[in-house]
Design an enzyme around this catalytic site. Structure first.
Site, short mmCIF file in Angstrom:
data_model
loop_
_atom_site.label_atom_id
_atom_site.label_comp_id
_atom_site.label_asym_id
_atom_site.label_seq_id
_atom_site.Cartn_x
_atom_site.Cartn_y
_atom_site.Cartn_z
NE ARG A 94 27.12 -6.29 33.81
CZ ARG A 94 27.93 -7.03 33.07
NH1 ARG A 94 29.13 -7.26 33.48
NH2 ARG A 94 27.54 -7.53 31.92
CB THR A 95 20.56 -6.59 35.91
OG1 THR A 95 21.27 -5.60 35.18
CG2 THR A 95 19.31 -5.98 36.50
CG HIS A 124 18.42 -1.02 33.28
ND1 HIS A 124 18.08 -1.57 34.50
CD2 HIS A 124 19.50 -1.73 32.83
CE1 HIS A 124 18.91 -2.56 34.78
NE2 HIS A 124 19.78 -2.68 33.78
NE ARG A 140 17.50 -7.03 32.18
CZ ARG A 140 18.79 -6.68 32.03
NH1 ARG A 140 19.59 -7.39 31.27
NH2 ARG A 140 19.27 -5.63 32.66
CE LYS A 185 6.40 -27.68 29.28
NZ LYS A 185 5.95 -28.28 30.53
#
Ligand code: NCD
Length: 317
Positions: free
Chosen positions: A66-67, A144, A116, A94
């Site tokens: 969703r976000t 959030h 995020r 890497k």
């Protein structure tokens, strides 16, 4: 905007790291601006090209549906150039450090970063590495903020004045960034917040954020205007299934059921998603007309448009 007081309000935040840094006025201003963007989304052509000269990177080190889609849609609706970074398919695999990754991305002349990450404080760290505006789309169990803003926007659709409204947040309180941002934001605008869940999911100092604690679901649902259920954050519980006996028992004690909707006809049901049907709530509860869960998702795009707009220097539409 018609209200002259709002027209002269000066929003001067560069970042959105958490609602901790925003005043009640900042929060209410974002929500007010989001109303205009919500109307844009209902137009036949839901676009407003105010970010056409901006480049935005979505830097996602943690899973999201969703976000991430919501941010990307908001950015595209506003005409921004958007690039997406996923840790799973990048040079992180890497061995590149976060600092090197962000410095390299920054050399590509970006204006905003949406971040995020599973570690709390990463968005704050990014502000020290690059010049761009940083938006926190979830940092570990910390904050959030855009989720809390869209939750508050959705609550305002039923209760335009949030002051004095009774909000219950039910579930895994310890591991949730959504609950932290919601308590901080809701308390700032004067709402009453009760958190409800098993003792093992209750952080020790939760009262210091201004929320009251309940261990009784029935009492909580009888009291509240809005009941927001939260997912058990299995990825942060660390395999600690000892925190609750079983999902079945959790549902028995803290799951919202159809019988609750009948018994307590007042409260509205919310959930930030993803829902575990049959755990936080019965499937029928999620699909009932008392739930505004999909409205939250639609409103999320409008709220993120408002945040992007304001942080990019727009003061009013
Ligand atoms: C929340 C999150 O990621 O913290 N989800 C979301 O952003 N819609 C809640 C959750 O994952 O349970």
């Amino acid at each position: 905007m018609s209200d002259s007081k709002k027209e002269i309000y000066s929003f001067d935040q560069k970042h959105l790291l958490g609602l901790e840094d925003y005043s009640a006025e900042d929060i209410l201003y974002v929500l007010e601006q989001a109303k205009t963007f919500r109307e844009v989304l209902d137009r036949p052509v839901p676009k407003i090209p105010t970010l056409r000269d901006k480049t935005i990177v979505n830097l996602f080190y943690e899973n999201s549906t969703r976000t991430r889609l919501s941010f990307e849609l908001a950015q595209k609706r506003m005409g921004a150039d958007v690039v997406n970074f996923s840790a799973g398919t990048s040079s992180t695999k890497k061995g590149e450090s976060l600092k090197d990754t962000i410095r390299n991305i920054s050399s590509m002349k970006i204006d905003m970063v949406v971040s995020r990450h599973e570690s709390p404080g990463v968005p704050h760290f990014l502000t020290r590495c690059v010049d761009a505006s940083i938006i926190n789309a979830g940092d570990g169990a910390h904050e959030h903020p855009t989720q809390a803003l869209l939750d508050m926007f959705t609550m305002q659709q039923t209760y335009p004045e949030l002051k004095g409204k009774k909000i219950a947040i039910i579930g895994d309180i310890s591991h949730s960034r959504v609950v932290r941002s919601n308590i901080i934001g809701l308390k700032k605008v004067g709402a009453d917040v009760v958190v409800c869940g098993p003792k093992s999911f209750m952080p020790v100092h939760v009262e210091s954020l201004g929320a009251e604690v309940s261990y009784n679901l029935d009492e909580t649902l009888a009291w509240c205007d809005i009941a927001m259920a939260l997912r058990i954050q299995m990825e942060r519980v660390g395999g600690g299934t000892d925190l609750f006996p079983s999902l079945r028992e959790y549902h028995e004690t803290f799951g919202i059921k159809m019988e609750h909707l009948e018994k307590y006809p007042n409260f509205t049901v919310m959930h930030p998603g993803p829902i575990n049907r049959g755990v936080e709530m019965q499937s029928d509860v999620a699909d009932s007309d008392r739930a505004v869960i999909l409205n939250q998702v639609t409103n999320g795009v409008a709220v993120r448009m408002a945040v992007l707009y304001l942080l990019s220097g727009g003061s009013r539409i």
